[in-house]
Design an enzyme around this catalytic site. Structure first.
Site, PDB file in Angstrom:
ATOM      1  CE  LYS A   1      -3.891  -2.150   2.450  1.00  0.00           C
ATOM      2  NZ  LYS A   1      -4.823  -1.959   3.592  1.00  0.00           N
TER       3      LYS A   1
ATOM      4  CG  PHE B   1     -12.763   1.504   7.548  1.00  0.00           C
ATOM      5  CD1 PHE B   1     -12.384   0.855   6.385  1.00  0.00           C
ATOM      6  CD2 PHE B   1     -13.408   0.771   8.537  1.00  0.00           C
ATOM      7  CE1 PHE B   1     -12.626  -0.507   6.198  1.00  0.00           C
ATOM      8  CE2 PHE B   1     -13.660  -0.595   8.365  1.00  0.00           C
ATOM      9  CZ  PHE B   1     -13.269  -1.226   7.190  1.00  0.00           C
TER      10      PHE B   1
ATOM     11  NE  ARG C   1      -6.619 -12.943   5.501  1.00  0.00           N
ATOM     12  CZ  ARG C   1      -7.196 -11.731   5.477  1.00  0.00           C
ATOM     13  NH1 ARG C   1      -7.058 -10.952   4.414  1.00  0.00           N
ATOM     14  NH2 ARG C   1      -7.888 -11.307   6.502  1.00  0.00           N
TER      15      ARG C   1
ATOM     16  CB  THR D   1      -6.499  -5.882  10.170  1.00  0.00           C
ATOM     17  OG1 THR D   1      -7.036  -7.100   9.661  1.00  0.00           O
ATOM     18  CG2 THR D   1      -6.929  -4.723   9.303  1.00  0.00           C
TER      19      THR D   1
ATOM     20  NE  ARG E   1      -1.934  -5.871   7.046  1.00  0.00           N
ATOM     21  CZ  ARG E   1      -3.065  -6.503   6.777  1.00  0.00           C
ATOM     22  NH1 ARG E   1      -3.488  -7.476   7.572  1.00  0.00           N
ATOM     23  NH2 ARG E   1      -3.774  -6.165   5.732  1.00  0.00           N
TER      24      ARG E   1
ATOM     25  CG  ASN F   1      -3.262  -2.364   6.970  1.00  0.00           C
ATOM     26  OD1 ASN F   1      -3.170  -1.920   5.836  1.00  0.00           O
ATOM     27  ND2 ASN F   1      -4.244  -3.167   7.334  1.00  0.00           N
TER      28      ASN F   1
ATOM     29  CG  HIS G   1      -5.220  -6.217  -0.113  1.00  0.00           C
ATOM     30  ND1 HIS G   1      -6.448  -6.149   0.499  1.00  0.00           N
ATOM     31  CD2 HIS G   1      -5.337  -7.139  -1.095  1.00  0.00           C
ATOM     32  CE1 HIS G   1      -7.272  -7.009  -0.093  1.00  0.00           C
ATOM     33  NE2 HIS G   1      -6.624  -7.617  -1.071  1.00  0.00           N
TER      34      HIS G   1
END
Ligand code: ATP
Ligand code: MG
Length: 135
Positions: free
Chosen positions: A9, A57, A85, A91, A105, A115, A118
């Site tokens: 991100k 959000f 993941r 998250t 993260r 964070n 994705h």
């Protein structure tokens, strides 16, 4: 073999953490089958995050994700969805630092929204998201 979509991100990408994140991905045995920089449009990002429409959000997330470039990768590995993941961690970056301090993260994320990465949450999401980002 499964495929999953990974995004680095704008927070982690603009601060130069792509190489470190790719090193972690490769060290975990994922193959990067396609990759590119993406500058998403607001409507493309809204479609991408459709499942979160109506949540508080949603507007800030989609504005942020369409305001600067991010980096997209299709990752391939056995159980890739779950493995990516796990490597990302929780998250919320603060929670990640407490519960999974070596996760991506924990190391590169800022908070609950910015964070760093994705990851698709299922094989169906992975196919849908790869379609949106890679066509
Ligand atoms: P991702 O889908 O990005 O891999 P995730 O599946 O762990 O992350 P989701 O619940 O799908 O988390 O949320 C999507 C994204 O929306 C999160 O990565 C984060 O950037 C943002 N987000 C989620 N929950 C919140 C929240 N409570 N406040 C602010 N932003 C949030
Ligand atoms: Mg998600």
């Amino acid at each position: 073999m499964e495929k999953t979509l990974a995004l680095v991100k704008p927070d982690a990408y603009s601060t130069g953490h792509l190489d470190d994140i790719k090193k972690r991905i490769e060290a975990e045995g994922f193959k990067i089958v396609q990759e590119k920089e993406v500058k998403g449009t607001k409507s493309q990002i809204e479609e991408f995050y459709k499942e979160h429409e109506g949540r508080p959000f949603f507007e800030s997330l989609t504005t942020w994700m369409s305001s600067s470039p991010f980096y997209a990768m299709i990752l391939e590995k056995k159980d890739a969805v779950k493995a990516w993941r796990t490597l990302m961690g929780p998250t919320n970056s603060e929670k990640a630092r407490e519960e999974a301090p070596n996760s991506i993260r924990a190391l590169f994320g800022t908070d609950g929204s910015k964070n760093a990465t994705h990851g698709s949450d299922s094989l169906e999401s992975s196919a849908r998201e790869i379609g949106i980002i890679f066509g």
